[in-house]
Design a protein around this motif. Structure first.
Motif, PDB file in Angstrom:
ATOM      1  N   ASN A  36       7.100 -15.274   1.306  1.00 19.44           N
ATOM      2  CA  ASN A  36       5.994 -15.326   2.273  1.00 19.44           C
ATOM      3  C   ASN A  36       5.826 -14.068   3.108  1.00 19.44           C
ATOM      4  O   ASN A  36       5.252 -14.106   4.196  1.00 19.44           O
ATOM      5  N   LYS A  37       6.303 -12.943   2.593  1.00 16.81           N
ATOM      6  CA  LYS A  37       6.108 -11.670   3.272  1.00 16.81           C
ATOM      7  C   LYS A  37       5.460 -10.683   2.310  1.00 16.81           C
ATOM      8  O   LYS A  37       5.804 -10.624   1.136  1.00 16.81           O
ATOM      9  N   TRP A  38       4.512  -9.913   2.842  1.00 17.97           N
ATOM     10  CA  TRP A  38       3.830  -8.888   2.068  1.00 17.97           C
ATOM     11  C   TRP A  38       4.714  -7.659   1.913  1.00 17.97           C
ATOM     12  O   TRP A  38       5.403  -7.256   2.857  1.00 17.97           O
ATOM     13  N   LEU A  39       4.661  -7.069   0.736  1.00 13.76           N
ATOM     14  CA  LEU A  39       5.349  -5.808   0.478  1.00 13.76           C
ATOM     15  C   LEU A  39       4.426  -4.663   0.879  1.00 13.76           C
ATOM     16  O   LEU A  39       3.348  -4.503   0.317  1.00 13.76           O
ATOM     17  N   LEU A  40       4.870  -3.891   1.850  1.00 16.42           N
ATOM     18  CA  LEU A  40       4.123  -2.721   2.305  1.00 16.42           C
ATOM     19  C   LEU A  40       5.069  -1.537   2.342  1.00 16.42           C
ATOM     20  O   LEU A  40       6.263  -1.672   2.079  1.00 16.42           O
ATOM     21  N   THR A  41       4.529  -0.412   2.674  1.00 18.80           N
ATOM     22  CA  THR A  41       5.337   0.791   2.813  1.00 18.80           C
ATOM     23  C   THR A  41       4.859   1.543   4.039  1.00 18.80           C
ATOM     24  O   THR A  41       3.740   1.336   4.505  1.00 18.80           O
ATOM     25  N   LYS A  42       5.713   2.394   4.558  1.00 14.74           N
ATOM     26  CA  LYS A  42       5.328   3.196   5.720  1.00 14.74           C
ATOM     27  C   LYS A  42       5.139   4.637   5.283  1.00 14.74           C
ATOM     28  O   LYS A  42       6.099   5.342   5.007  1.00 14.74           O
ATOM     29  N   HIS A  43       3.877   5.035   5.219  1.00 12.81           N
ATOM     30  CA  HIS A  43       3.544   6.418   4.901  1.00 12.81           C
ATOM     31  C   HIS A  43       3.846   7.257   6.139  1.00 12.81           C
ATOM     32  O   HIS A  43       3.494   6.856   7.255  1.00 12.81           O
ATOM     33  N   PRO A  44       4.504   8.411   5.973  1.00 15.69           N
ATOM     34  CA  PRO A  44       4.910   9.191   7.151  1.00 15.69           C
ATOM     35  C   PRO A  44       3.768   9.666   8.040  1.00 15.69           C
ATOM     36  O   PRO A  44       3.963   9.864   9.239  1.00 15.69           O
ATOM     37  N   LYS A  45       2.558   9.811   7.500  1.00 10.00           N
ATOM     38  CA  LYS A  45       1.427  10.266   8.307  1.00 10.00           C
ATOM     39  C   LYS A  45       0.435   9.150   8.616  1.00 10.00           C
ATOM     40  O   LYS A  45      -0.064   9.056   9.729  1.00 10.00           O
ATOM     41  N   GLY A  47       0.795   5.649   8.248  1.00  2.00           N
ATOM     42  CA  GLY A  47       1.293   4.400   8.803  1.00  2.00           C
ATOM     43  C   GLY A  47       1.570   3.373   7.726  1.00  2.00           C
ATOM     44  O   GLY A  47       1.732   3.702   6.547  1.00  2.00           O
ATOM     45  N   ILE A  48       1.595   2.120   8.118  1.00  2.00           N
ATOM     46  CA  ILE A  48       1.958   1.028   7.213  1.00  2.00           C
ATOM     47  C   ILE A  48       0.758   0.645   6.354  1.00  2.00           C
ATOM     48  O   ILE A  48      -0.355   0.447   6.860  1.00  2.00           O
ATOM     49  N   GLU A  49       1.007   0.528   5.041  1.00  2.00           N
ATOM     50  CA  GLU A  49      -0.049   0.214   4.081  1.00  2.00           C
ATOM     51  C   GLU A  49       0.557  -0.371   2.816  1.00  2.00           C
ATOM     52  O   GLU A  49       1.762  -0.290   2.599  1.00  2.00           O
ATOM     53  N   PHE A  50      -0.294  -0.962   1.988  1.00  2.00           N
ATOM     54  CA  PHE A  50       0.160  -1.450   0.688  1.00  2.00           C
ATOM     55  C   PHE A  50       0.475  -0.249  -0.195  1.00  2.00           C
ATOM     56  O   PHE A  50      -0.164   0.798  -0.077  1.00  2.00           O
ATOM     57  N   PRO A  51       1.459  -0.366  -1.087  1.00  2.00           N
ATOM     58  CA  PRO A  51       1.768   0.757  -1.984  1.00  2.00           C
ATOM     59  C   PRO A  51       0.638   1.007  -2.972  1.00  2.00           C
ATOM     60  O   PRO A  51      -0.096   0.093  -3.342  1.00  2.00           O
ATOM     61  N   GLY A  52       0.545   2.247  -3.397  1.00  2.00           N
ATOM     62  CA  GLY A  52      -0.473   2.614  -4.372  1.00  2.00           C
ATOM     63  C   GLY A  52      -0.520   4.116  -4.550  1.00  2.00           C
ATOM     64  O   GLY A  52       0.222   4.855  -3.906  1.00  2.00           O
ATOM     65  N   GLY A  53      -1.401   4.552  -5.426  1.00  2.00           N
ATOM     66  CA  GLY A  53      -1.523   5.979  -5.661  1.00  2.00           C
ATOM     67  C   GLY A  53      -2.337   6.280  -6.902  1.00  2.00           C
ATOM     68  O   GLY A  53      -3.088   5.441  -7.398  1.00  2.00           O
ATOM     69  N   LYS A  54      -2.128   7.472  -7.425  1.00  2.00           N
ATOM     70  CA  LYS A  54      -2.904   7.971  -8.554  1.00  2.00           C
ATOM     71  C   LYS A  54      -2.228   7.678  -9.886  1.00  2.00           C
ATOM     72  O   LYS A  54      -1.006   7.681  -9.992  1.00  2.00           O
ATOM     73  N   VAL A  55      -3.060   7.469 -10.897  1.00  2.00           N
ATOM     74  CA  VAL A  55      -2.592   7.306 -12.270  1.00  2.00           C
ATOM     75  C   VAL A  55      -2.195   8.679 -12.793  1.00  2.00           C
ATOM     76  O   VAL A  55      -2.929   9.657 -12.606  1.00  2.00           O
ATOM     77  N   GLU A  56      -1.038   8.759 -13.433  1.00  2.00           N
ATOM     78  CA  GLU A  56      -0.588  10.022 -14.019  1.00  2.00           C
ATOM     79  C   GLU A  56      -1.022  10.100 -15.483  1.00  2.00           C
ATOM     80  O   GLU A  56      -1.485   9.115 -16.057  1.00  2.00           O
ATOM     81  N   ASP A  57      -0.856  11.271 -16.087  1.00  2.00           N
ATOM     82  CA  ASP A  57      -1.255  11.497 -17.478  1.00  2.00           C
ATOM     83  C   ASP A  57      -0.690  10.423 -18.407  1.00  2.00           C
ATOM     84  O   ASP A  57       0.471  10.046 -18.313  1.00  2.00           O
ATOM     85  N   ASP A  58      -1.543   9.936 -19.310  1.00  2.00           N
ATOM     86  CA  ASP A  58      -1.160   8.963 -20.344  1.00  2.00           C
ATOM     87  C   ASP A  58      -0.530   7.695 -19.770  1.00  2.00           C
ATOM     88  O   ASP A  58       0.313   7.066 -20.405  1.00  2.00           O
TER      89      ASP A  58
END
Length: 157
Positions: A36-45, A47-58
């Motif tokens: 019952n807890k959301w997985l988030l991360t703390k970005h150093p600039k 703040g707190i957000e859901f994880p994510g990012g860019k797709v890498e090659d292939d």
């Protein structure tokens, strides 16, 4: 489709239907829940957000979601399911797919390089948090959180 201005005054379109945008999604966002807890991360600039990012090659979108969650939180996820997609109309527009996922193994040792690691918050803690990233405060995120409430019970609580 929901259209709104984010907190940086950039137009964003959010859809809960697949393949509605003219450009291919090359970014991911992961919503996962455990005990019952959301997985988030703390970005150093930002703040707190859901994880994510860019797709890498292939790399597929699902592979990117799994990798980004591990890199940013040190948590292994599985059973990624597409839930939404949004298009950000910056100077160079981009699309991001939103996944829900199950939590697998939670690595205790802090080996993260991109963020300050995993942050676990209940829904109540999430909506009242003063340290959220601007990404977490717009109308799109509210719509996404409302949509995923329909998935309660599908996570490994």
């Amino acid at each position: 489709m929901i259209t709104f201005q984010d907190l940086n005054d950039i137009q964003v379109q959010l859809s809960f239907d697949k393949d509605v945008f003219p450009i291919r999604a090359m970014h991911v966002l992961v919503l996962a829940k455990h005990e019952n807890k959301w997985l988030l991360t703390k970005h150093p600039k930002r703040g707190i957000e859901f994880p994510g990012g860019k797709v890498e090659d292939d790399e597929t979108l699902v592979e990117a979601a799994i990798r980004e969650a591990l890199e940013e939180t040190n948590v292994e996820i599985f059973n990624c399911q597409w839930i939404a997609e949004y298009m950000v109309h910056e100077e160079k527009p981009f699309c991001k797919v939103v996944f829900i996922a199950n939590v697998g193994h939670i690595n205790i040792e802090h080996t993260n390089f991109e963020t300050e690691g995993a942050v676990w918050l209940t829904y109540e803690e999430l909506v009242s948090c003063d340290h959220l990233s601007f990404h977490m405060k717009d109308a799109g995120m509210q719509a996404i959180l409302e949509k995923v409430s329909a998935y309660e019970g599908k996570w490994n609580n």
